[in-house]
Design a protein around this motif. Structure first.
Motif, PDB file in Angstrom:
ATOM      1  N   GLY A 719       3.630  -2.250 -12.499  1.00 17.60           N
ATOM      2  CA  GLY A 719       3.264  -2.144 -11.084  1.00 17.60           C
ATOM      3  C   GLY A 719       4.407  -1.655 -10.204  1.00 17.60           C
ATOM      4  N   THR A 743       2.864   1.861  -8.909  1.00 17.24           N
ATOM      5  CA  THR A 743       2.296   2.103  -7.588  1.00 17.24           C
ATOM      6  C   THR A 743       2.900   3.421  -7.123  1.00 17.24           C
ATOM      7  OG1 THR A 743       2.300  -0.260  -7.268  1.00 17.24           O
ATOM      8  CG2 THR A 743       1.949   1.099  -5.309  1.00 17.24           C
ATOM      9  N   ARG A 782       3.407  -1.234  -1.003  1.00 18.42           N
ATOM     10  CA  ARG A 782       2.125  -1.311  -1.729  1.00 18.42           C
ATOM     11  C   ARG A 782       2.300  -2.130  -3.006  1.00 18.42           C
ATOM     12  NH1 ARG A 782      -1.803   2.655   0.028  1.00 18.42           N
ATOM     13  NH2 ARG A 782      -3.073   2.066  -1.767  1.00 18.42           N
ATOM     14  N   SER A 784       4.229  -4.451  -3.588  1.00 18.73           N
ATOM     15  CA  SER A 784       4.324  -5.902  -3.397  1.00 18.73           C
ATOM     16  C   SER A 784       3.098  -6.452  -2.674  1.00 18.73           C
ATOM     17  CB  SER A 784       5.610  -6.244  -2.634  1.00 18.73           C
ATOM     18  OG  SER A 784       5.661  -5.462  -1.469  1.00 18.73           O
ATOM     19  N   GLY A 785       2.074  -5.647  -2.582  1.00 21.85           N
ATOM     20  CA  GLY A 785       0.798  -6.145  -2.074  1.00 21.85           C
ATOM     21  C   GLY A 785       0.586  -5.934  -0.592  1.00 21.85           C
ATOM     22  N   PHE A 786       1.555  -5.325   0.098  1.00 21.99           N
ATOM     23  CA  PHE A 786       1.367  -5.066   1.528  1.00 21.99           C
ATOM     24  C   PHE A 786       0.908  -3.632   1.734  1.00 21.99           C
ATOM     25  CE2 PHE A 786       4.610  -8.360   1.298  1.00 21.99           C
ATOM     26  CZ  PHE A 786       4.030  -9.336   2.092  1.00 21.99           C
ATOM     27  N   VAL A 787      -0.303  -3.480   2.133  1.00 18.07           N
ATOM     28  CA  VAL A 787      -0.806  -2.134   2.362  1.00 18.07           C
ATOM     29  C   VAL A 787      -1.099  -2.001   3.835  1.00 18.07           C
ATOM     30  CG1 VAL A 787      -2.572  -0.454   1.762  1.00 18.07           C
ATOM     31  CG2 VAL A 787      -1.859  -2.182   0.098  1.00 18.07           C
TER      32      VAL A 787
END
Ligand SMILES: Cc1ncc(C[n+]2csc(CCOP(=O)(O)OP(=O)(O)O)c2C)c(N)n1
Ligand SMILES: [Mg+2]
Length: 789
Positions: A719, A743, A782, A784-787
């Protein structure tokens, strides 16, 4: 000469000629039958699983039956090489079958997997095909360049020059002359004073859609003559000529000469009754014409009125045998599309297939008994032994193999050009310049060519030493006049650079011919063609054509991308790296550094000589970039060839990497450098060949193994953020996101460029260091899950 012989021998000769003619005419009928049957069998008899029409061109084959039978069974010698018009493939296969060089099994599988190909194919039909055809026009053009290559080899004595040269023959459809590439080739051929070239035009006055314009062909012969060709027009057969010699016969000739193409074609289709009606209407006041009409029933009248020379074996043989010198010759042979078949002359007959009832009638007329459809001689008037004996003495039948297999040329070590800052284009020029000084058999096999961009693609040093090829010695006037120039421009048969005019299609047809020099003529050449990267598109179909025939060459394209900066949008290339990936038969590379290019060029010179090798395309740049100080060990060399290596190794499990390709290396390096503080373990992946990497990824997937790309990316954590960047369409590298869980943010250029300098343009199009750093931030977010929304 014949007349000087004593009567007895003259008669003997006449009889022998008549026997030959009878055999040829019988075999022509058989070739026509077999071509028609082959298509019928594929469409109506062989089981169909998908409900698709199989197709095949009965009318196009029928139209050249006489011309091709004469060539293949009488006129051609083993050293001649032919490009057959694509839609005559069935007739071609039938003639090869008669010559014992094609199997019945393959004919039965015409257009099926493993069977005879829809259009003659060098790679799929094998030894019997000299030049593939299919994309109309290109097969015609390639013969011209093949004749140039034959001269190149003979003048340098790379092949024996004491035997007769081969004639390069194109059997062309008349509509093929609408293709611009033919005229581009003609012009180039004139400049190079080409010889031993025959273009036989099947002038059936029909294309795919309809009957062609009347006015066009009036200009064609003048055009050929203007370029130094001999034009031989085969218009009327012997029956018609005899009719013209009768009282008022001239009226008939004038009537046919003035008859519009579409009316002539329509009357061919309608038959005797139609002819009679029109001739009566127009010429009834001439007693001689009335007599001709009275002498011919409908069937005989139709035979007379369609007796064009292209269907008259005697006329065809006379015309071919009358040409004994090496002047390029264009035969314009009047024919009828679908001659001898029920849809002869009909404007819609191009893809027309005879239905089972028509086929049954045709079979009866040909005297072929049921069950004997594939027999080589059934239904012919002549005894099989006589036809067999005739075929045995055909020069092409005696030939073991048409293709030569000369041994490979050993490639020497190549030194890396040194310099702190170099562009890949300059490195290429220097490498060739150094090779030019070598006096070895390797250097003698190198041949370069370029469409008027020799100097600007940096072949100058090579050309200065090796000279320009010409069949005649031509002085360098500027040099003789003592005008200072960095570039020598002397020409001679020893020259090893073939200079072309700007037409890129010609470049690829010449590369096709140079790249087939081994199999076609028996001497291997190592061709290198240079052009501007954006103009690959200009000749893309010809490039595809060259590769489809498995011609082997190296293509070097500079400048490329928006990196050509001030040159602007018109010279920018965007999608070419995708051509490198997607084009079969071609391996694409885009190195960033001179040492990479050196390794790759050396490898490419071997690759193009391997039996299962391919041609190689280098996308280079004119941008000088700082060179890495390093020695390339075998492991790194292998990685460069495989397509990628870590220029800066990532820390194991790293969360970020940048992958770049080509001239944007400095930006990728600068971005990587800037990120080191924040992300110390970030990696920097140098990609030398998106093509090789992508191909290996796919084949590894198919084998269920781990691919090279996956192995490289597995150094990152699953990822991890990955930014790809190239001066080309972002799709060139964005597929890497599917190789391993990453990503990915792809950077690249997908708009038209404009003039500017590199800093401005890279900024505007988002491929500068700043843009790369921004992209890494977005990718990390992205990842790390922040979009952002
Ligand atoms: C480059 C290209 N464009 C279009 C076609 C489709 N096409 C196939 S045959 C043909 C017309 C051919 O006419 P002609 O060369 O006169 O052949 P013939 O009449 O002998 O069939 C066309 C347009 C093609 N094969 N190649
Ligand atoms: Mg035609």
């Amino acid at each position: 000469m014949l007349r000087a012989l004593p009567g007895g021998r003259l008669r003997e000769r006449d009889e022998a000629a008549a026997d030959r003619l009878a055999c040829l005419m019988a075999l022509e009928q058989k070739a026509l039958w077999l071509s028609t049957w082959m298509i019928h069998y594929a469409n109506h008899i062989r089981p169909s699983r998908d409900g698709l029409k199989v197709g095949g061109h009965q009318a196009s084959s029928a139209s050249v039956a006489t011309l091709m039978t004469a060539l293949y069974l009488d006129v051609m010698r083993p050293q001649d090489r032919v490009a057959v018009k694509p839609h005559a493939a069935p007739l071609f296969h039938a003639l090869q079958y008669l010559l014992g060089q094609q199997s019945r099994d393959k004919l039965e599988r015409f257009r099926a997997l493993g069977g005879a190909q829809a259009y003659p194919s060098r790679s799929k039909d094998g030894d019997i095909v000299d030049f593939s055809t299919g994309s109309v026009g290109l097969g015609v053009g390639v013969t011209l360049f093949a004749s140039l290559v034959q001269d190149y080899l003979r003048l340098k004595r790379l092949i024996p020059s004491d035997t007769a040269p081969g004639r390069m023959i194109a059997l062309a459809g008349d509509a093929e002359l609408d293709e611009g590439n033919i005229f581009e080739a003609l012009l180039e051929g004139w400049k190079h004073d080409i010889r031993n070239l025959w273009w036989v035009i099947d002038y059936n006055r029909q294309s795919l859609d309809a009957v062609v314009s009347d006015r066009l062909f009036g200009r064609i012969d003048a055009l050929f003559e203007m370029f130094g060709w001999r034009v031989v027009t085969l218009k009327y057969g012997r029956l018609l000529q005899a009719a013209f010699a009768r009282p008022d016969g001239e009226q008939l000739r004038e009537w046919i000469d003035a008859c519009p193409n579409s009316l002539y074609s329509a009357l061919v289709y309608k038959g005797g009754e139609g002819w009679r009606e029109h001739l009566r209407r127009d010429l009834n006041r001439y007693p001689g014409i009335r007599a001709i009409l009275d002498d011919h029933d409908d069937e005989a009248l139709a035979r007379l009125m369609t007796n064009l020379a292209g269907h008259d074996m005697g006329s065809v043989l006379d015309a071919f045998h009358a040409v004994t010198d090496d002047q390029p010759t264009c035969f314009i042979a009047y024919t009828i599309k679908g001659y001898g078949l029920p849809f002869a002359g009909h404007k819609d007959n191009h893809a027309g297939l005879m239905n089972p009832q028509q086929m049954a009638i045709f079979q009866q007329r040909m005297g072929v008994p049921a069950g004997a459809e594939w027999d080589r001689f059934s239904g012919l008037d002549l005894p099989s032994e006589e036809l067999e004996a005739f075929l045995a003495q055909v020069p092409l039948a005696a030939q073991d193999a048409r293709r030569h297999t000369p041994p490979p040329v050993a490639v020497p070590a190549i030194a890396t050009p040194r310099g702190k800052r170099l562009s890949t284009q300059e490195a290429f020029g220097r490498i060739l310049g150094a090779l030019a000084t070598a006096d070895d058999s390797f250097a003698s096999r190198l041949v370069t060519t370029s469409p008027d961009v020799t100097v600007s693609t940096n072949l100058g040093a090579w050309v200065n030493r090796r000279g320009i090829f010409d069949r005649a010695e031509r002085a360098d006037t500027f040099r003789e006049e003592k005008v200072v120039s960095a570039q020598r421009w002397g020409m001679s048969p020893q020259g090893q650079h073939i200079e072309l005019g700007i037409a890129e299609s010609n470049l690829f047809l010449l590369l096709a011919s140079l790249g087939l020099a081994g199999p076609l003529f028996g001497a291997r050449l190592l061709p290198i063609g240079t052009l501007y990267d954006p103009f690959i598109k200009r000749g893309l179909d010809a490039l595809n054509y060259a590769l489809y025939q498995d011609a082997r060459f190296i293509l070097v394209a500079t400048p490329s991308g928006i990196t050509l900066a001030p040159e602007g949008g018109a010279h920018q290339s965007v999608l070419e790296p995708l051509v490198g990936i997607a084009q079969p038969g071609l391996i694409g590379f885009e190195p960033a550094y001179a040492d990479e290019l050196t390794v790759l060029l050396r490898w490419a010179l071997d690759e193009i000589q391997r039996d299962d090798g391919r041609s190689v395309y280098f996308r280079l740049s004119t941008r000088p970039v700082e060179q890495p100080e390093r020695d390339i060990d075998p492991g790194l060399a292998a990685a460069i060839v495989a397509g990628a290596y870590w220029l800066r190794e990532p820390a194991p499990g790293s969360e970020l990497a940048i992958a770049y390709c080509g001239a944007v290396a400095p930006e990728a390096l600068a971005a990587h450098e800037a990120l080191r503080e924040d992300v110390p373990g970030a990696g920097l992946l140098a990609i030398t060949s998106p093509d090789r990497l992508h191909e290996e990824w796919r084949s590894a997937l198919a084998r269920g193994e781990r691919s090279e790309a996956e192995r490289l990316l597995s150094r990152l954590r699953p990822g991890a953020a990955l930014v790809t960047v190239s001066d080309s369409h972002p799709a060139t590298l964005s597929w890497l996101g599917s190789v391993a869980p990453t990503t990915l943010v792809p950077l690249g250029v997908d708009h038209f460029g404009q003039s500017g300098d590199i800093p401005d343009l890279y900024r505007v199009y988002g491929i500068d260091a700043e843009a790369i750093i921004d992209a890494t931030a977005r990718a990390c977010l992205r990842a790390s899950g922040f979009v952002s929304r």
